[in-house]
Write a protein that holds these residues in place. Sequence first.
Motif, mmCIF file in Angstrom:
data_model
loop_
_atom_site.group_PDB
_atom_site.id
_atom_site.type_symbol
_atom_site.label_atom_id
_atom_site.label_comp_id
_atom_site.label_asym_id
_atom_site.label_seq_id
_atom_site.Cartn_x
_atom_site.Cartn_y
_atom_site.Cartn_z
ATOM 1 N N GLU A 51 -19.325 -3.151 11.167
ATOM 2 C CA GLU A 51 -18.114 -2.431 11.583
ATOM 3 C C GLU A 51 -16.916 -3.379 11.612
ATOM 4 N N ALA A 52 -17.137 -4.579 12.140
ATOM 5 C CA ALA A 52 -16.041 -5.553 12.245
ATOM 6 C C ALA A 52 -15.534 -5.950 10.866
ATOM 7 N N GLU A 53 -16.451 -6.161 9.926
ATOM 8 C CA GLU A 53 -16.035 -6.554 8.577
ATOM 9 C C GLU A 53 -15.261 -5.438 7.890
ATOM 10 N N ARG A 54 -15.655 -4.194 8.141
ATOM 11 C CA ARG A 54 -14.916 -3.065 7.548
ATOM 12 C C ARG A 54 -13.514 -2.947 8.158
ATOM 13 N N SER A 55 -13.378 -3.314 9.426
ATOM 14 C CA SER A 55 -12.068 -3.213 10.079
ATOM 15 C C SER A 55 -11.168 -4.392 9.746
ATOM 16 N N ALA A 56 -11.745 -5.490 9.267
ATOM 17 C CA ALA A 56 -11.009 -6.714 8.925
ATOM 18 C C ALA A 56 -10.318 -7.335 10.137
ATOM 19 N N ASP A 57 -10.796 -7.033 11.331
ATOM 20 C CA ASP A 57 -10.255 -7.620 12.561
ATOM 21 C C ASP A 57 -10.895 -9.000 12.729
ATOM 22 N N ARG A 58 -10.134 -10.035 12.420
ATOM 23 C CA ARG A 58 -10.677 -11.398 12.398
ATOM 24 C C ARG A 58 -11.217 -11.845 13.754
ATOM 25 N N GLU A 59 -10.519 -11.483 14.819
ATOM 26 C CA GLU A 59 -10.992 -11.878 16.153
ATOM 27 C C GLU A 59 -12.321 -11.199 16.483
ATOM 28 N N TYR A 60 -12.427 -9.912 16.186
ATOM 29 C CA TYR A 60 -13.653 -9.165 16.435
ATOM 30 C C TYR A 60 -14.797 -9.729 15.600
ATOM 31 N N ILE A 61 -14.538 -10.022 14.338
ATOM 32 C CA ILE A 61 -15.557 -10.619 13.462
ATOM 33 C C ILE A 61 -16.024 -11.953 14.045
ATOM 34 N N ALA A 62 -15.084 -12.764 14.510
ATOM 35 C CA ALA A 62 -15.427 -14.080 15.068
ATOM 36 C C ALA A 62 -16.291 -13.948 16.320
ATOM 37 N N ARG A 63 -15.921 -13.015 17.211
ATOM 38 C CA ARG A 63 -16.698 -12.827 18.446
ATOM 39 C C ARG A 63 -18.108 -12.321 18.153
ATOM 40 N N VAL A 64 -18.213 -11.340 17.271
ATOM 41 C CA VAL A 64 -19.522 -10.780 16.930
ATOM 42 C C VAL A 64 -20.367 -11.831 16.206
ATOM 43 N N SER A 65 -19.767 -12.572 15.304
ATOM 44 C CA SER A 65 -20.491 -13.624 14.575
ATOM 45 C C SER A 65 -21.003 -14.698 15.523
ATOM 46 N N ARG A 66 -20.150 -15.086 16.481
ATOM 47 C CA ARG A 66 -20.570 -16.073 17.480
ATOM 48 C C ARG A 66 -21.764 -15.567 18.269
ATOM 49 N N ASP A 67 -21.708 -14.336 18.752
ATOM 50 C CA ASP A 67 -22.806 -13.775 19.537
ATOM 51 C C ASP A 67 -24.059 -13.611 18.685
ATOM 52 N N THR A 72 -29.512 -15.142 17.501
ATOM 53 C CA THR A 72 -30.437 -15.567 16.447
ATOM 54 C C THR A 72 -31.135 -16.854 16.867
ATOM 55 N N ALA A 73 -30.390 -17.787 17.430
ATOM 56 C CA ALA A 73 -30.983 -19.038 17.915
ATOM 57 C C ALA A 73 -31.972 -18.767 19.048
ATOM 58 N N ARG A 74 -31.627 -17.862 19.949
ATOM 59 C CA ARG A 74 -32.524 -17.530 21.060
ATOM 60 C C ARG A 74 -33.793 -16.857 20.549
ATOM 61 N N ARG A 75 -33.686 -16.024 19.505
ATOM 62 C CA ARG A 75 -34.875 -15.373 18.943
ATOM 63 C C ARG A 75 -35.769 -16.403 18.259
ATOM 64 N N GLU A 76 -35.158 -17.338 17.546
ATOM 65 C CA GLU A 76 -35.931 -18.359 16.826
ATOM 66 C C GLU A 76 -36.703 -19.264 17.777
ATOM 67 N N THR A 77 -36.184 -19.484 18.977
ATOM 68 C CA THR A 77 -36.845 -20.389 19.924
ATOM 69 C C THR A 77 -37.629 -19.658 21.015
ATOM 70 N N ALA A 78 -37.614 -18.323 20.987
ATOM 71 C CA ALA A 78 -38.283 -17.546 22.032
ATOM 72 C C ALA A 78 -39.790 -17.813 22.034
#
Length: 157
Positions: A51-67, A72-78
């Motif tokens: 959704e963020a990529e379709r909206s092109a909202d850079r801040e939203y993309i950055a926040r979602v990508s960070r999370d 992903t790191a937490r799943r890999e080490t779970a």
Amino acid sequence: MSRAFTRQDDNENVLADIGERPVSPHRNLVTETGLAQIEAALAELREQLGEAERSADREYIARVSRDLRYWTARRETAELSVPEPDSDVVRFGMTVTLEGPDGKQHTWTIVGEDEADASQGKISHVSPMAQALFGKGEGEIATVNGKEWEIVAIKAG
């Protein structure tokens, strides 16, 4: 300077301020519920990223990508940890009822860091209380911050 440049500079500053979510240095022990929560967070974030990529909202993309990187790191080490149902000492994933110095009882379930929520009776396995309880059985005393807590019940799961 035109407003366009000011606005762009502001947007870049916001993106620079997002930063990464810190990942705990402790073992990433999880209960079955905690693992399911991680999986649900990943699924939700993947959907949000689209959704963020379709909206092109850079801040939203950055926040979602960070999370998404964090989860992903937490799943890999779970490390899924399920307590033995007949254990007579406190272990990860168990629910413990304590009696405090005031005579009141408190019940805590020892869970992973990401699923800890004291308001829901869930404490992290790296918390001082959990650390004081590990390896102790019913009737034993755990001391935390100078207060003594008697273990009155232990239950797996």
